[in-house]
Design a protein around this motif. Structure first.
Motif, short mmCIF file in Angstrom:
data_model
loop_
_atom_site.label_atom_id
_atom_site.label_comp_id
_atom_site.label_asym_id
_atom_site.label_seq_id
_atom_site.Cartn_x
_atom_site.Cartn_y
_atom_site.Cartn_z
N ALA A 23 0.84 -1.21 0.00
CA ALA A 23 0.00 0.00 0.00
C ALA A 23 0.87 1.26 0.00
O ALA A 23 0.57 2.24 -0.70
CB ALA A 23 -0.91 -0.03 1.22
N TYR A 26 2.43 1.73 -3.41
CA TYR A 26 1.42 2.16 -4.38
C TYR A 26 1.18 3.67 -4.25
O TYR A 26 1.06 4.38 -5.26
CB TYR A 26 0.12 1.40 -4.11
CG TYR A 26 -1.02 1.84 -4.99
CD1 TYR A 26 -1.09 1.45 -6.33
CD2 TYR A 26 -2.03 2.67 -4.48
CE1 TYR A 26 -2.13 1.88 -7.14
CE2 TYR A 26 -3.08 3.09 -5.28
CZ TYR A 26 -3.11 2.70 -6.61
OH TYR A 26 -4.15 3.13 -7.41
N PHE A 300 2.51 5.21 6.41
CA PHE A 300 1.34 5.00 5.55
C PHE A 300 0.35 6.16 5.68
O PHE A 300 -0.17 6.69 4.69
CB PHE A 300 0.68 3.68 5.94
CG PHE A 300 -0.57 3.36 5.17
CD1 PHE A 300 -0.52 3.12 3.81
CD2 PHE A 300 -1.80 3.32 5.81
CE1 PHE A 300 -1.68 2.84 3.09
CE2 PHE A 300 -2.95 3.04 5.10
CZ PHE A 300 -2.90 2.80 3.76
#
Length: 336
Positions: A23, A26, A300
């Motif tokens: 994630a 990405y 994140f």
């Protein structure tokens, strides 16, 4: 090849780390670089060490609510006594400025040996706590909660306001830049291997884990549960000391409140890594992976442009998702 429920359960910590990394890459492909890993994983080293410390206590069915303030205490010692002896303490500097103490202190007050003694004192206190908890059959949650205030008070006495200076050798160690592989990754692998060898691949490690799984059997076999408890708490103090020293090496200064969150993070890291609160069921490699996963949760959120205030919530959400997945795997295993 179809994986069994046990294999899925073992792989769950690594899978959660891979999903989180995917994630992150990405959202920010440039994070997949030497510099990117260095920035994202710097703080993973002290958190991983604190998690291993917590795991040692959980192995014998106890819980340490003082590990965060203990890491802060070590950081304060590292930034003062370990770098400049007693002469680096703010209170001593004030006394020198007022003339109550001479401008030049005796060498014994300026040597880092005082800091080494203070760190050894911390490990000895941890060992004594293990003995006290076993001897008087006291709940570890209550004892360590009380000790958290003691560690915080000692930290404030040593360093009333954030400051001090990390020893040069700690700054040099924590800013190492080896070729090809970032230092935090190497450090995390070394921590995981050492903890795994110590607890999972030695005969005494089996005894230590057995004291959490079946203490009566261990006692009947002739092992002293008191010594086991002292050993595990002393190990917790040792790894907690390493966590504090690595943290002060990264931040270059000390603060009494620098690691208050480490208590919850270390517990979450152990559970996320496949450990359980009772039964001596632990996974040193999983615990380190859990600590790295929780550290990456902050990165994140940053890449998603979400406020850092949500970081604790996000870490809690990751823990809940992984525990829910583990429960589903356990149910599937029981149905077979």
């Amino acid at each position: 090849m179809r994986l069994t429920a046990r294999q899925l359960r073992t792989l769950l910590p690594a899978l959660s780390l891979v999903v989180l990394l995917a994630a992150i890459f990405y959202l920010q492909p440039r994070a997949m670089s030497y510099v990117g890993f260095n920035l994202m994983l710097n703080l993973a080293i002290p958190i991983a060490l604190a998690t291993v410390a917590q795991m040692c206590v959980i192995t014998v069915n106890d819980l340490d609510l003082s590990i965060g303030t203990y890491v802060g205490f070590v950081a304060c010692v590292g930034a003062t006594l370990l770098s400049g002896g007693m002469g680096a303490l703010p209170v001593v500097k004030e006394l020198q400025a007022s003339g109550a103490l001479p401008a030049t202190l005796p060498w014994i007050m300026q040597t880092p040996l005082v800091g080494v003694v203070a760190l050894a004192f911390g490990i000895a206190v941890y060992a004594a706590l293990g003995a006290l908890i076993h001897w008087r059959n006291l709940p570890s949650i209550v004892v360590t909660l009380g000790m958290s205030f003691v560690w915080l008070g000692l930290s404030v006495l040593i360093l009333p306001v954030p400051g001090g200076q990390a020893p040069a050798f700690l700054r040099s160690l924590m800013t190492l830049k080896p070729a090809y592989v970032p230092f935090p990754i190497i450090a995390a692998i070394v921590i995981a291997i050492l903890a795994n060898l110590l607890l999972m691949h030695t005969s005494y490690g089996a005894v230590l884990r057995g004291a959490g799984g079946n203490p009566k059997a261990i006692e009947r076999a002739g092992w002293s549960l008191l010594k086991v408890k002292i050993t595990m708490f002393a190990l917790a103090g040792f790894f907690g000391m390493l966590a504090g020293l690595s943290l002060v090496g990264l931040t270059t200064s000390g603060d009494a409140n620098i690691a208050l969150r480490y208590t919850l993070l270390s517990i979450a890291g152990v559970i996320l890594g496949g450990g359980e609160f009772v039964g001596g069921r632990i996974s040193p490699v999983g615990a380190v992976i859990g600590a790295v996963t929780l550290t990456l949760a902050g990165s994140f959120l940053s890449f998603m442009r979400i406020s850092p205030d949500w970081q604790i919530g996000a870490q809690g959400a990751i823990l809940i998702i992984v525990l829910a997945a583990r429960t589903l795997i356990d149910r599937a295993e029981r149905r077979r």
